[in-house]
Design a protein around this motif. Sequence first.
Motif, PDB file in Angstrom:
ATOM      1  N   GLU A  34       2.928  11.668  -2.928  1.00  0.00           N
ATOM      2  CA  GLU A  34       2.063  12.615  -2.219  1.00  0.00           C
ATOM      3  C   GLU A  34       0.791  11.888  -1.782  1.00  0.00           C
ATOM      4  O   GLU A  34       0.143  11.213  -2.578  1.00  0.00           O
ATOM      5  N   ILE A  35       0.467  12.004  -0.497  1.00  0.00           N
ATOM      6  CA  ILE A  35      -0.724  11.365   0.059  1.00  0.00           C
ATOM      7  C   ILE A  35      -1.654  12.433   0.617  1.00  0.00           C
ATOM      8  O   ILE A  35      -1.332  13.614   0.634  1.00  0.00           O
ATOM      9  N   ASN A  36      -2.814  11.994   1.090  1.00  0.00           N
ATOM     10  CA  ASN A  36      -3.843  12.945   1.519  1.00  0.00           C
ATOM     11  C   ASN A  36      -3.448  13.763   2.741  1.00  0.00           C
ATOM     12  O   ASN A  36      -3.792  14.948   2.839  1.00  0.00           O
ATOM     13  N   THR A  37      -2.705  13.146   3.655  1.00  0.00           N
ATOM     14  CA  THR A  37      -2.329  13.887   4.860  1.00  0.00           C
ATOM     15  C   THR A  37      -1.180  13.193   5.578  1.00  0.00           C
ATOM     16  O   THR A  37      -0.980  11.983   5.427  1.00  0.00           O
ATOM     17  N   GLY A  38      -0.425  13.957   6.360  1.00  0.00           N
ATOM     18  CA  GLY A  38       0.579  13.391   7.254  1.00  0.00           C
ATOM     19  C   GLY A  38       1.889  13.004   6.591  1.00  0.00           C
ATOM     20  O   GLY A  38       2.160  13.336   5.437  1.00  0.00           O
ATOM     21  N   LEU A  39       2.683  12.269   7.352  1.00  0.00           N
ATOM     22  CA  LEU A  39       3.993  11.794   6.911  1.00  0.00           C
ATOM     23  C   LEU A  39       4.125  10.318   7.236  1.00  0.00           C
ATOM     24  O   LEU A  39       3.951   9.911   8.390  1.00  0.00           O
ATOM     25  N   GLN A  40       4.427   9.511   6.218  1.00  0.00           N
ATOM     26  CA  GLN A  40       4.669   8.085   6.399  1.00  0.00           C
ATOM     27  C   GLN A  40       6.043   7.748   5.842  1.00  0.00           C
ATOM     28  O   GLN A  40       6.371   8.142   4.721  1.00  0.00           O
ATOM     29  N   ILE A  41       6.848   7.037   6.626  1.00  0.00           N
ATOM     30  CA  ILE A  41       8.192   6.655   6.186  1.00  0.00           C
ATOM     31  C   ILE A  41       8.381   5.166   6.450  1.00  0.00           C
ATOM     32  O   ILE A  41       8.138   4.684   7.555  1.00  0.00           O
ATOM     33  N   GLU A  42       8.825   4.447   5.434  1.00  0.00           N
ATOM     34  CA  GLU A  42       9.076   3.009   5.541  1.00  0.00           C
ATOM     35  C   GLU A  42      10.495   2.687   5.093  1.00  0.00           C
ATOM     36  O   GLU A  42      11.098   3.428   4.315  1.00  0.00           O
ATOM     37  N   GLY A  43      11.025   1.583   5.608  1.00  0.00           N
ATOM     38  CA  GLY A  43      12.303   1.076   5.121  1.00  0.00           C
ATOM     39  C   GLY A  43      13.523   1.572   5.854  1.00  0.00           C
ATOM     40  O   GLY A  43      14.644   1.417   5.362  1.00  0.00           O
ATOM     41  N   CYS A  44      13.331   2.178   7.032  1.00  0.00           N
ATOM     42  CA  CYS A  44      14.474   2.634   7.825  1.00  0.00           C
ATOM     43  C   CYS A  44      14.180   2.394   9.297  1.00  0.00           C
ATOM     44  O   CYS A  44      13.058   2.027   9.670  1.00  0.00           O
ATOM     45  N   ASP A  45      15.176   2.587  10.146  1.00  0.00           N
ATOM     46  CA  ASP A  45      14.991   2.406  11.582  1.00  0.00           C
ATOM     47  C   ASP A  45      13.902   3.333  12.111  1.00  0.00           C
ATOM     48  O   ASP A  45      13.685   4.429  11.585  1.00  0.00           O
ATOM     49  N   GLU A  46      13.257   2.895  13.165  1.00  0.00           N
ATOM     50  CA  GLU A  46      12.164   3.659  13.759  1.00  0.00           C
ATOM     51  C   GLU A  46      12.580   5.082  14.110  1.00  0.00           C
ATOM     52  O   GLU A  46      11.803   6.032  13.962  1.00  0.00           O
ATOM     53  N   LYS A  47      13.830   5.257  14.555  1.00  0.00           N
ATOM     54  CA  LYS A  47      14.285   6.584  14.986  1.00  0.00           C
ATOM     55  C   LYS A  47      14.348   7.591  13.845  1.00  0.00           C
ATOM     56  O   LYS A  47      14.420   8.800  14.081  1.00  0.00           O
ATOM     57  N   TYR A  48      14.322   7.102  12.581  1.00  0.00           N
ATOM     58  CA  TYR A  48      14.371   7.998  11.429  1.00  0.00           C
ATOM     59  C   TYR A  48      12.992   8.218  10.797  1.00  0.00           C
ATOM     60  O   TYR A  48      12.884   8.932   9.804  1.00  0.00           O
ATOM     61  N   ARG A  49      11.954   7.641  11.379  1.00  0.00           N
ATOM     62  CA  ARG A  49      10.616   7.738  10.776  1.00  0.00           C
ATOM     63  C   ARG A  49       9.855   8.935  11.325  1.00  0.00           C
ATOM     64  O   ARG A  49       8.790   8.798  11.937  1.00  0.00           O
TER      65      ARG A  49
END
Length: 294
Positions: A34-49
């Motif tokens: 859990e972070i302060n705001t938003g959505l961050q996704i790492e470790g997958c193709d750009e289309k899934y972020r």
Amino acid sequence: MVRVKIPATSANVGPGFDCLGVALNLYNTFIIEEINTGLQIEGCDEKYRNENNLVYISIKKCFEKVGYNPKGIKIKMQCDIPESRGLGSSAACILGGVVGANEIAGGKLEKKEILDIATEIEGHPDNLAPALYGGMTVSIRDKKNTYVEKITLDKNIKFCALIPDFKLSTEKSRSVLPKDISYNDGVFNVGRTALLISALSSGNLDLIKIGCEDRFHQQYRGKLIGDYYNITEKCIELGSKGVFLSGAGPTIMNILHKDDNEFIKNITKYLQYLEKKWNAKQLNIDNVGVVIEN
């Protein structure tokens, strides 16, 4: 922050269409924070972020169920389960999201509740149940509940997955299945499923080949996979105790005696002459299932 490790799974297991599955020692790992705001996704193709990421969709579904409102979410993915190969990659993503979200929300849900939420997303529990509980499971679902029972497997069993370099979507694989089956085919599969479970439990490996026979899906899906019938025949010739299409395919799974060290070498030699590239990978049963590290 929570770290969740989910095993690969092989579902259907011959005649056990949409009910049998086994967890194997190949894994996807998800770190969810859990972070302060938003959505961050790492470790997958750009289309899934983005918000269409299956892990994130599953996280949101779980949070809705338990009434938790996060400020923001960060997901880091390490995916060793190949996508769209019939090895439970989507089930791993769903469980990773639901289990991770549950931990962040305080661990309010029991395993049975986690399975129910994940099954709502996936549609059927055959991959989810073994990934969650480990080992081999038989699972069914009615309109309200999911029911699971673990199957004790003989210790002399191991697996060899033949994984091709091409994908086969579940949607396409399901589209070729018949809308109805005959009475005779239903009796055929019920008997083979019962025989297969008994043979896998008792260690009577000579019956597994018969137990893996199926009339519900493999004969239809096999036509979508180049060299499928040649490969399965060769597997039996080389000593496989039982061969079946893993999930919706295209991976072809073999059941071997644990002391058989020749099969993987011999099938690898055979596969190198085929038009498509195939990788033979020895796998063992994962008897633990989901692992959570806070």
